[in-house]
Scaffold this motif. Structure first.
Motif: not given
Length: 99
Positions: A83-95
Protein backbone atom coordinates in the motif's frame (compact mmCIF):
# COMPACT_ATOMS: atom_id res chain seq x y z
CA UNK A 1 23.20 -22.20 0.36
CA UNK A 2 22.35 -18.59 1.26
CA UNK A 3 19.82 -16.63 -0.73
CA UNK A 4 19.40 -12.90 -1.16
CA UNK A 5 16.14 -11.00 -1.46
CA UNK A 6 16.67 -7.78 -3.39
CA UNK A 7 13.90 -5.20 -3.31
CA UNK A 8 14.08 -2.07 -5.43
CA UNK A 9 11.25 0.08 -4.15
CA UNK A 10 9.73 3.50 -4.58
CA UNK A 11 8.00 4.73 -1.43
CA UNK A 12 4.69 6.38 -2.32
CA UNK A 13 3.29 6.94 1.19
CA UNK A 14 6.13 7.74 3.62
CA UNK A 15 3.90 7.87 6.71
CA UNK A 16 2.38 4.43 6.08
CA UNK A 17 5.80 3.09 5.12
CA UNK A 18 7.10 4.01 8.60
CA UNK A 19 4.59 1.54 10.03
CA UNK A 20 5.88 -1.13 7.65
CA UNK A 21 9.44 -0.50 8.82
CA UNK A 22 8.35 -1.31 12.39
CA UNK A 23 6.57 -4.57 11.51
CA UNK A 24 8.96 -6.11 8.99
CA UNK A 25 12.26 -6.66 10.89
CA UNK A 26 10.94 -9.13 13.51
CA UNK A 27 9.49 -11.32 10.75
CA UNK A 28 12.78 -11.31 8.83
CA UNK A 29 14.61 -12.45 11.98
CA UNK A 30 11.96 -15.07 12.74
CA UNK A 31 12.67 -16.73 9.37
CA UNK A 32 16.43 -16.68 9.79
CA UNK A 33 17.03 -13.60 7.68
CA UNK A 34 19.05 -10.47 8.21
CA UNK A 35 19.29 -7.06 6.60
CA UNK A 36 22.44 -6.44 4.57
CA UNK A 37 21.31 -3.11 3.10
CA UNK A 38 18.27 -1.10 4.07
CA UNK A 39 17.71 2.02 2.03
CA UNK A 40 21.21 3.43 2.27
CA UNK A 41 22.88 5.53 -0.40
CA UNK A 42 23.22 3.73 -3.74
CA UNK A 43 25.45 4.78 -6.61
CA UNK A 44 25.11 3.62 -10.19
CA UNK A 45 28.39 2.11 -11.34
CA UNK A 46 27.30 1.17 -14.84
CA UNK A 47 24.12 1.27 -16.89
CA UNK A 48 20.91 3.15 -16.19
CA UNK A 49 19.62 1.48 -13.04
CA UNK A 50 18.96 4.06 -10.35
CA UNK A 51 16.93 2.57 -7.47
CA UNK A 52 15.26 5.00 -5.10
CA UNK A 53 15.33 2.65 -2.07
CA UNK A 54 17.19 -0.64 -2.22
CA UNK A 55 16.88 -3.35 0.42
CA UNK A 56 18.96 -6.55 0.49
CA UNK A 57 18.12 -9.41 2.84
CA UNK A 58 20.06 -12.62 3.39
CA UNK A 59 18.29 -15.90 4.22
CA UNK A 60 19.73 -19.38 4.76
CA UNK A 61 18.09 -20.60 1.51
CA UNK A 62 15.69 -19.67 -1.28
CA UNK A 63 13.08 -21.84 0.43
CA UNK A 64 13.46 -19.92 3.68
CA UNK A 65 13.10 -16.59 1.84
CA UNK A 66 9.95 -17.87 0.15
CA UNK A 67 8.60 -19.13 3.48
CA UNK A 68 9.16 -15.65 4.95
CA UNK A 69 7.43 -13.68 2.19
CA UNK A 70 4.44 -16.04 2.19
CA UNK A 71 4.23 -16.32 5.99
CA UNK A 72 1.25 -15.29 8.09
CA UNK A 73 3.65 -13.36 10.32
CA UNK A 74 4.81 -11.15 7.45
CA UNK A 75 1.36 -10.78 5.84
CA UNK A 76 0.33 -7.57 7.71
CA UNK A 77 3.69 -5.91 6.96
CA UNK A 78 3.58 -7.10 3.35
CA UNK A 79 0.17 -5.48 2.88
CA UNK A 80 1.50 -2.19 4.31
CA UNK A 81 4.49 -2.36 1.96
CA UNK A 82 2.22 -2.94 -1.01
CA UNK A 83 0.00 0.00 0.00
CA UNK A 84 2.90 2.39 0.69
CA UNK A 85 5.38 1.56 -2.09
CA UNK A 86 5.96 0.05 -5.51
CA UNK A 87 8.39 -2.86 -5.42
CA UNK A 88 10.45 -4.91 -7.81
CA UNK A 89 11.63 -7.87 -5.72
CA UNK A 90 13.63 -10.97 -6.53
CA UNK A 91 15.35 -13.77 -4.65
CA UNK A 92 18.69 -15.04 -5.93
CA UNK A 93 20.64 -18.04 -4.75
CA UNK A 94 24.09 -17.22 -3.43
CA UNK A 95 27.30 -18.56 -4.94
CA UNK A 96 28.82 -21.76 -3.61
CA UNK A 97 31.79 -21.14 -1.31
CA UNK A 98 35.07 -21.12 -3.23
CA UNK A 99 37.74 -23.60 -2.26
Amino acid sequence: MPAYVINDMEVTDPQLFEEYKKLSPPTVLQYGGKFLARGGRAETLEGGWSPSRLVVLEFPSVQQAQAWIDSPEYAPARRLRQLSSNSNMIVVEGAAPSA
